[in-house]
Scaffold this active site. Structure first.
Site, PDB file in Angstrom:
ATOM      1  N   ASP A  47      -5.691   3.381  -7.741  1.00  0.00           N
ATOM      2  CA  ASP A  47      -4.365   2.794  -7.658  1.00  0.00           C
ATOM      3  C   ASP A  47      -3.380   3.888  -8.089  1.00  0.00           C
ATOM      4  O   ASP A  47      -3.760   4.850  -8.760  1.00  0.00           O
ATOM      5  CB  ASP A  47      -4.273   1.577  -8.567  1.00  0.00           C
ATOM      6  CG  ASP A  47      -2.912   0.915  -8.530  1.00  0.00           C
ATOM      7  OD1 ASP A  47      -2.360   0.751  -7.430  1.00  0.00           O
ATOM      8  OD2 ASP A  47      -2.386   0.582  -9.606  1.00  0.00           O
ATOM      9  N   ASP A  94       0.517   3.302  -9.043  1.00  0.00           N
ATOM     10  CA  ASP A  94       1.539   2.950 -10.026  1.00  0.00           C
ATOM     11  C   ASP A  94       0.928   2.440 -11.319  1.00  0.00           C
ATOM     12  O   ASP A  94       0.076   1.548 -11.318  1.00  0.00           O
ATOM     13  CB  ASP A  94       2.479   1.905  -9.430  1.00  0.00           C
ATOM     14  CG  ASP A  94       3.210   2.445  -8.215  1.00  0.00           C
ATOM     15  OD1 ASP A  94       3.733   3.567  -8.298  1.00  0.00           O
ATOM     16  OD2 ASP A  94       3.242   1.746  -7.177  1.00  0.00           O
ATOM     17  N   ASP A 139      -4.762  -0.305 -13.063  1.00  0.00           N
ATOM     18  CA  ASP A 139      -4.167  -0.875 -14.273  1.00  0.00           C
ATOM     19  C   ASP A 139      -3.930  -2.370 -14.168  1.00  0.00           C
ATOM     20  O   ASP A 139      -3.608  -3.010 -15.168  1.00  0.00           O
ATOM     21  CB  ASP A 139      -2.806  -0.222 -14.540  1.00  0.00           C
ATOM     22  CG  ASP A 139      -1.756  -0.696 -13.533  1.00  0.00           C
ATOM     23  OD1 ASP A 139      -0.839  -1.445 -13.915  1.00  0.00           O
ATOM     24  OD2 ASP A 139      -1.869  -0.353 -12.348  1.00  0.00           O
TER      25      ASP A 139
END
Length: 220
Positions: free
Chosen positions: A7, A9, A182
């Protein structure tokens, strides 16, 4: 050979490029601060809460691309990369990416953020593949709408599988498959791979990772 997915961001970046891009355009006077900043913050909170309507958000996020020339957008993005994004890239994130690349893995970023915003960022990391939400174009200009399935939640699996198929591969082609994220929004893809890793995770993902015995790391 391994498959390694990241991922972007708040995972490889110590911040959110989607949110930062809208804030950057507001700071340039391209978007109206009074109206757009409140919307940007509201959408970001919905994302964190897991309640985001991705198509409503994309109507907001992609609209500015349709109102400006590609040359103007590219010039703004170069400034954005220098001033907003490079400060979000940590040495730990670069080192982790390079570790997997040096071991010969197929490495890709899989992100809901659109490919116009994320393409130069992924190249900054030296990552060769990007699976992102695609802004539609017509006659070389952005239309303000997405093309195909957004790379969001379960859509990430669909998009990754299509990308692997285009390479003549599938998840079972690899000795190990990794996904670093996250966000609890990425649980569908995290549960698809052999080695999910929670990176500076939100509270929901952290609890899930602890329960499942997944590694929890920080790149900050």
């Amino acid at each position: 050979m391994d498959l390694v997915l990241f991922d972007l961001d708040n995972t490889l970046l110590a911040g959110d490029s989607d949110f930062a891009w809208a804030q950057f355009l507001i700071s340039k006077g391209v978007l109206d601060r009074e109206v757009q900043e409140a919307k940007n913050i509201a959408f970001y909170e919905q994302y964190k809460a897991g309640t985001l309507d991705i198509f409503e958000f994309l109507d907001f996020q992609l609209a500015p691309l349709a109102r400006h020339s590609r040359a103007e957008l590219d010039a703004w993005h170069r400034e954005f990369l220098q001033d907003s994004i490079r400060p979000m890239i940590t040495a730990q994130a670069r080192a982790l990416v390079n570790q997997h690349l040096e071991r010969g893995a197929i490495v890709a970023v899989v992100t809901a953020t659109n490919s116009f915003v994320t393409g130069p960022i992924v190249r900054e990391f030296g990552i060769p593949h990007l699976i992102a939400t695609i802004p539609a174009q017509q006659d070389g200009a952005f239309t303000g709408k997405p093309r195909g399935t957004p790379a969001f939640k379960g859509g990430k699996i669909e998009r990754v599988e299509a990308w692997l198929e285009s390479l003549g591969l599938y998840f079972g082609s690899f000795e190990q498959s990794w996904f670093y994220s996250d966000s609890h929004n990425d649980l569908p893809l995290m549960q698809k791979v052999d080695k999910p890793v929670a990176v500076d995770p939100d509270d929901t993902l952290r609890a899930h990772a602890v329960k499942r015995g997944w590694p929890v790391i920080s790149l900050r």
